[in-house]
Motif scaffolding. Sequence first.
Motif, PDB file in Angstrom:
ATOM      1  N   VAL A 102      25.346   5.275  28.182  1.00  0.00           N
ATOM      2  CA  VAL A 102      24.265   5.552  29.063  1.00  0.00           C
ATOM      3  C   VAL A 102      24.580   6.309  30.311  1.00  0.00           C
ATOM      4  O   VAL A 102      25.577   5.866  30.933  1.00  0.00           O
ATOM      5  CB  VAL A 102      23.550   3.957  29.574  1.00  0.00           C
ATOM      6  CG1 VAL A 102      22.326   4.474  30.508  1.00  0.00           C
ATOM      7  CG2 VAL A 102      23.054   3.268  28.414  1.00  0.00           C
ATOM      8  N   TYR A 103      24.182   7.339  30.500  1.00  0.00           N
ATOM      9  CA  TYR A 103      24.368   8.094  31.515  1.00  0.00           C
ATOM     10  C   TYR A 103      23.107   8.060  32.681  1.00  0.00           C
ATOM     11  O   TYR A 103      22.112   7.569  32.421  1.00  0.00           O
ATOM     12  CB  TYR A 103      24.207   9.524  31.397  1.00  0.00           C
ATOM     13  CG  TYR A 103      25.341  10.338  30.240  1.00  0.00           C
ATOM     14  CD1 TYR A 103      26.575  10.304  30.744  1.00  0.00           C
ATOM     15  CD2 TYR A 103      24.934  10.413  28.912  1.00  0.00           C
ATOM     16  CE1 TYR A 103      27.625  10.946  29.873  1.00  0.00           C
ATOM     17  CE2 TYR A 103      25.873  11.103  28.101  1.00  0.00           C
ATOM     18  CZ  TYR A 103      27.406  11.217  28.546  1.00  0.00           C
ATOM     19  OH  TYR A 103      28.004  11.974  27.666  1.00  0.00           O
ATOM     20  N   VAL A 104      23.647   8.076  33.820  1.00  0.00           N
ATOM     21  CA  VAL A 104      22.615   7.931  35.004  1.00  0.00           C
ATOM     22  C   VAL A 104      22.944   8.866  36.210  1.00  0.00           C
ATOM     23  O   VAL A 104      23.991   9.118  36.336  1.00  0.00           O
ATOM     24  CB  VAL A 104      22.876   6.499  35.855  1.00  0.00           C
ATOM     25  CG1 VAL A 104      22.476   6.053  36.888  1.00  0.00           C
ATOM     26  CG2 VAL A 104      22.843   5.348  34.620  1.00  0.00           C
ATOM     27  N   ALA A 110      19.971  17.356  36.039  1.00  0.00           N
ATOM     28  CA  ALA A 110      20.984  16.480  35.303  1.00  0.00           C
ATOM     29  C   ALA A 110      20.331  15.661  34.232  1.00  0.00           C
ATOM     30  O   ALA A 110      20.652  15.737  32.998  1.00  0.00           O
ATOM     31  CB  ALA A 110      21.767  15.977  36.081  1.00  0.00           C
ATOM     32  N   VAL A 111      19.215  15.085  34.656  1.00  0.00           N
ATOM     33  CA  VAL A 111      18.645  14.043  33.824  1.00  0.00           C
ATOM     34  C   VAL A 111      17.945  15.181  32.520  1.00  0.00           C
ATOM     35  O   VAL A 111      18.065  14.496  31.491  1.00  0.00           O
ATOM     36  CB  VAL A 111      17.609  13.244  34.707  1.00  0.00           C
ATOM     37  CG1 VAL A 111      16.621  12.443  33.518  1.00  0.00           C
ATOM     38  CG2 VAL A 111      18.201  12.347  35.394  1.00  0.00           C
ATOM     39  N   GLU A 112      17.076  15.899  33.036  1.00  0.00           N
ATOM     40  CA  GLU A 112      16.367  16.668  31.981  1.00  0.00           C
ATOM     41  C   GLU A 112      17.406  17.449  30.950  1.00  0.00           C
ATOM     42  O   GLU A 112      17.174  17.239  29.590  1.00  0.00           O
ATOM     43  CB  GLU A 112      15.538  17.877  32.424  1.00  0.00           C
ATOM     44  CG  GLU A 112      14.238  17.224  33.351  1.00  0.00           C
ATOM     45  CD  GLU A 112      13.406  16.212  32.177  1.00  0.00           C
ATOM     46  OE1 GLU A 112      12.948  16.780  31.201  1.00  0.00           O
ATOM     47  OE2 GLU A 112      12.937  15.055  32.724  1.00  0.00           O
ATOM     48  N   VAL A 127      19.410   7.791  32.267  1.00  0.00           N
ATOM     49  CA  VAL A 127      18.580   7.119  33.239  1.00  0.00           C
ATOM     50  C   VAL A 127      18.502   7.844  34.231  1.00  0.00           C
ATOM     51  O   VAL A 127      19.358   8.256  34.985  1.00  0.00           O
ATOM     52  CB  VAL A 127      18.970   5.616  33.273  1.00  0.00           C
ATOM     53  CG1 VAL A 127      18.144   4.864  34.468  1.00  0.00           C
ATOM     54  CG2 VAL A 127      19.279   4.897  32.273  1.00  0.00           C
ATOM     55  N   ALA A 128      16.944   7.973  34.948  1.00  0.00           N
ATOM     56  CA  ALA A 128      16.883   8.606  36.093  1.00  0.00           C
ATOM     57  C   ALA A 128      17.011   7.460  37.218  1.00  0.00           C
ATOM     58  O   ALA A 128      16.160   6.821  37.456  1.00  0.00           O
ATOM     59  CB  ALA A 128      15.801   9.457  36.477  1.00  0.00           C
ATOM     60  N   ALA A 129      18.168   7.528  37.821  1.00  0.00           N
ATOM     61  CA  ALA A 129      18.383   6.296  38.737  1.00  0.00           C
ATOM     62  C   ALA A 129      19.709   6.586  39.798  1.00  0.00           C
ATOM     63  O   ALA A 129      20.074   7.640  39.752  1.00  0.00           O
ATOM     64  CB  ALA A 129      18.739   4.928  38.299  1.00  0.00           C
ATOM     65  N   ASP A 130      19.839   5.678  40.677  1.00  0.00           N
ATOM     66  CA  ASP A 130      20.697   6.016  41.819  1.00  0.00           C
ATOM     67  C   ASP A 130      21.836   5.047  41.987  1.00  0.00           C
ATOM     68  O   ASP A 130      21.296   3.836  41.903  1.00  0.00           O
ATOM     69  CB  ASP A 130      19.793   6.161  43.141  1.00  0.00           C
ATOM     70  CG  ASP A 130      20.615   6.718  44.258  1.00  0.00           C
ATOM     71  OD1 ASP A 130      21.678   6.337  44.500  1.00  0.00           O
ATOM     72  OD2 ASP A 130      20.009   7.790  44.905  1.00  0.00           O
ATOM     73  N   ASN A 139      18.597  -3.061  35.280  1.00  0.00           N
ATOM     74  CA  ASN A 139      17.141  -3.363  34.488  1.00  0.00           C
ATOM     75  C   ASN A 139      16.378  -2.347  33.950  1.00  0.00           C
ATOM     76  O   ASN A 139      15.120  -2.472  33.700  1.00  0.00           O
ATOM     77  CB  ASN A 139      16.380  -4.007  35.897  1.00  0.00           C
ATOM     78  CG  ASN A 139      16.868  -5.193  36.244  1.00  0.00           C
ATOM     79  OD1 ASN A 139      17.571  -6.268  35.573  1.00  0.00           O
ATOM     80  ND2 ASN A 139      16.950  -5.574  37.647  1.00  0.00           N
ATOM     81  N   SER A 140      16.970  -1.123  33.869  1.00  0.00           N
ATOM     82  CA  SER A 140      16.267  -0.074  33.377  1.00  0.00           C
ATOM     83  C   SER A 140      16.122  -0.359  31.708  1.00  0.00           C
ATOM     84  O   SER A 140      17.061  -1.035  31.270  1.00  0.00           O
ATOM     85  CB  SER A 140      17.149   1.335  33.598  1.00  0.00           C
ATOM     86  OG  SER A 140      18.127   1.240  32.874  1.00  0.00           O
ATOM     87  N   PRO A 141      15.290   0.058  31.168  1.00  0.00           N
ATOM     88  CA  PRO A 141      14.922  -0.127  29.572  1.00  0.00           C
ATOM     89  C   PRO A 141      15.921   0.607  29.046  1.00  0.00           C
ATOM     90  O   PRO A 141      16.383   0.086  27.829  1.00  0.00           O
ATOM     91  CB  PRO A 141      13.455   0.613  29.416  1.00  0.00           C
ATOM     92  CG  PRO A 141      12.794   0.512  30.645  1.00  0.00           C
ATOM     93  CD  PRO A 141      13.932   0.829  31.859  1.00  0.00           C
TER      94      PRO A 141
END
Length: 269
Positions: A102-104, A110-112, A127-130, A139-141
């Motif tokens: 899982v990449y964050v 970067a996400v796209e 995951v788009a997160a910080d 808690n991301s799906p």
Amino acid sequence: MDRPAWAPPGIDISKPSVSRMYDFYLGGSHNFEVDREAARKAMEFMPGLPKVMQANRAFMRRAVRFAAESGITQFLDIGSGIPTFGNVHEVVQAANPRAKVVYVDHDPVAVEHSRAVLAGNEGATVVAADLRNPQEILNSPEVKGLLDLEQPVALLLVAILHFVQDADEPYAAVAELRDALAPGSLLVVTHASYEGMPAPEQGAGTVGVYEKTRNPLVMRTRDEIARFFEGYEMVEPGLVQMPHWRPETPPEQEDPITFSGYAGVGRTA
């Protein structure tokens, strides 16, 4: 300023992004002129910056192979940036096709781009997160759906912690992630430092360039970097300058600029 067709709508292309600057240093194409201009200014002070980034990536691949050889099959790469050749999922899935990654990242480009690269790969997602909000990540799906946090995970914080200000409590964030992972998990870190830098005054000039980005660069000492490993047992050879961590070629052959930072791997009991 023209917006490239691949650029996600709504992103600000008027201010440099550290992940897109990193992409430029590595010879990538997913960056804007504002990123290239900032990177060139940084390189006026430290012409060897691309070599630092290459050394960072080389360490990451060595550490990921070590984790895979140690039996780790799950990888959480926070601050993963824009995918380039030899990314985490390519390294680990070559060794174990069933490995999960899982990449964050919080940079929309970067996400796209990660989503495009990972299309069709059921063992990897983004995951788009910080990092500054660990619960958003945990808690991301995507994390809940792909990783089993009851089993060991390799947590990668490669070239990201030096972009988190002390006011944002990076030590607390790393500890929160540590406490959410199973025993036997690994922490993989690289971090910039003036210690070992051939010309620290040039490094200060580069830091000044990064002050104009959304994520200013924070240089920490070895002792300050070691604090991120509280609760971990260091894997040999410990927290060392990047070329010295289980090198595949003699470190003395490396450019002196590549010693401008520390790298280490720790394991929870």
